[in-house]
Design a protein around this motif. Structure first.
Motif, PDB file in Angstrom:
ATOM      1  N   TYR A  78      36.007  32.816  -3.576  1.00 53.68           N
ATOM      2  CA  TYR A  78      34.906  32.966  -2.674  1.00 53.68           C
ATOM      3  C   TYR A  78      35.063  34.081  -1.487  1.00 53.68           C
ATOM      4  CZ  TYR A  78      37.814  29.717  -0.004  1.00 53.68           C
ATOM      5  OH  TYR A  78      39.063  29.175   0.483  1.00 53.68           O
ATOM      6  N   GLU A  79      36.367  34.263  -1.104  1.00 56.44           N
ATOM      7  CA  GLU A  79      36.590  35.109  -0.102  1.00 56.44           C
ATOM      8  C   GLU A  79      36.115  36.644  -0.457  1.00 56.44           C
ATOM      9  OE1 GLU A  79      37.544  34.869   3.004  1.00 56.44           O
ATOM     10  OE2 GLU A  79      38.261  32.958   2.904  1.00 56.44           O
TER      11      GLU A  79
ATOM     12  N   LYS B 107      32.175  36.938  -0.403  1.00 51.85           N
ATOM     13  CA  LYS B 107      31.432  37.120   1.093  1.00 51.85           C
ATOM     14  C   LYS B 107      30.761  38.216   0.968  1.00 51.85           C
ATOM     15  CE  LYS B 107      34.435  34.140   3.508  1.00 51.85           C
ATOM     16  NZ  LYS B 107      35.434  33.697   4.786  1.00 51.85           N
TER      17      LYS B 107
ATOM     18  N   ASP C 232      27.935  33.566   5.403  1.00 46.56           N
ATOM     19  CA  ASP C 232      28.900  34.532   4.690  1.00 46.56           C
ATOM     20  C   ASP C 232      28.501  35.096   3.601  1.00 46.56           C
ATOM     21  OD1 ASP C 232      30.772  33.666   6.663  1.00 46.56           O
ATOM     22  OD2 ASP C 232      31.660  32.203   5.507  1.00 46.56           O
ATOM     23  N   TYR C 233      27.295  34.669   2.994  1.00 48.04           N
ATOM     24  CA  TYR C 233      26.856  35.304   1.616  1.00 48.04           C
ATOM     25  C   TYR C 233      25.171  35.460   1.596  1.00 48.04           C
ATOM     26  CZ  TYR C 233      30.978  32.599   0.341  1.00 48.04           C
ATOM     27  OH  TYR C 233      32.303  32.174   0.296  1.00 48.04           O
TER      28      TYR C 233
END
Length: 280
Positions: free
Chosen positions: A110-111, A114, A143-144
């Motif tokens: 998930y990092e 982003k 973040d997305y």
């Protein structure tokens, strides 16, 4: 000074079932809490990691933790009834004890996702791991980029998490499309196989990551559809937790070539899968 003993990876934590939800005729969701309050408070995991649930005297099997780490009132596991162990799990009720070995395996990156648009494509029980990551991203929405969900099943009765679907459909920051394989009386959403509906949706591959999970045949044709839409293998992610056995790389029953799903996975990109022997 003595060193603290390392955690025994084979020893399950005792947990109590808090709630059982009948998702579909053959899928139940279990919300559980570790009996050791301190361990429950300190329990940490990442979206996509799994746990081994054990019914004492019967055995254990692997299921994704499908409650996101941003919501830690309980640990949630959804179980499809397909054999002896899962049948025994389905017989349990709130208040019963089970064993939990978790967290195990890797997790969704998930990092590195982003700032990108995300397309979730789930089929049936395959929505469970996607739910974890999707809710985590919605809880960290800034973040997305755009987040879309295509969720399908054979029939309306085969769709899990039906109590959450109205919220997902109403959210302005989530584009949700629901589909079933064939027309059904009262169904107001899309009708069609998931790969075909995906092609009709035509999500742009630019700055986008697709995350898919479901029956193997669905994943196969969904990946083909994504490639038609110009997604590169590095932009497609799936998860193979159903192949996991012991969860710690000892038994060797989940190996594909030189990889162990429980140690190197269960999350893989299509590019990583493409480097493995064709055993899926």
């Amino acid at each position: 000074m003595t060193n603290m003993p390392e955690k025994n990876l084979y020893l399950p934590e005792i947990a109590t079932i808090q709630e059982v939800i009948q998702e579909t005729p053959n899928i139940k969701t279990f919300r559980v809490i570790l009996d050791d309050e301190e361990k429950m408070r300190e329990f940490t995991y990442e979206p996509g990691q799994v746990g081994q649930l054990s019914v004492f005297g019967v055995g254990e099997s692997t299921f994704v933790i499908n409650s996101p780490p941003t919501r830690k009132e309980y640990l949630q596991f959804s179980v499809m009834r397909v054999g002896e162990l899962t049948s025994k799990l389905h017989q349990l009720s709130a208040g019963d004890k089970i064993g939990v070995r978790a967290p195990l395996g890797n997790y969704f990156p998930y990092e590195s996702m982003k700032g990108k648009n995300i397309v979730f494509i789930g089929g049936g029980i395959g929505m469970a791991p996607l739910r974890t990551l999707m809710l985590f991203m919605l809880d960290n929405r800034a973040d997305y980029g755009d987040i879309s969900l295509l969720y399908g099943a054979r029939s309306p009765q085969d769709m899990a998490f039906q109590y959450e679907l109205p919220e997902w459909l109403e959210r302005k920051d989530l584009n949700t499309v629901l589909t079933i394989d064939n027309p059904s009386e009262g169904w107001e959403h899309t009708v069609g196989l998931i790969p075909n509906v995906l092609l009709e949706m035509e999500p742009s591959a630019e700055n986008t990551v697709a995350v898919t999970c479901g029956p193997p045949i669905m994943i196969k044709f969904t990946m083909q559809a994504l490639k038609k839409l110009k997604f590169e293998d590095t932009q497609i992610i799936t998860t193979l937790e159903k192949r996991m056995k012991c969860g710690v790389g000892i038994c060797g029953r989940c190996n594909i070539g030189d990889k162990y799903v429980c140690v190197d996975g269960p999350v893989f990109t299509a590019a990583e899968l493409g480097e493995l022997p064709n055993e899926l």
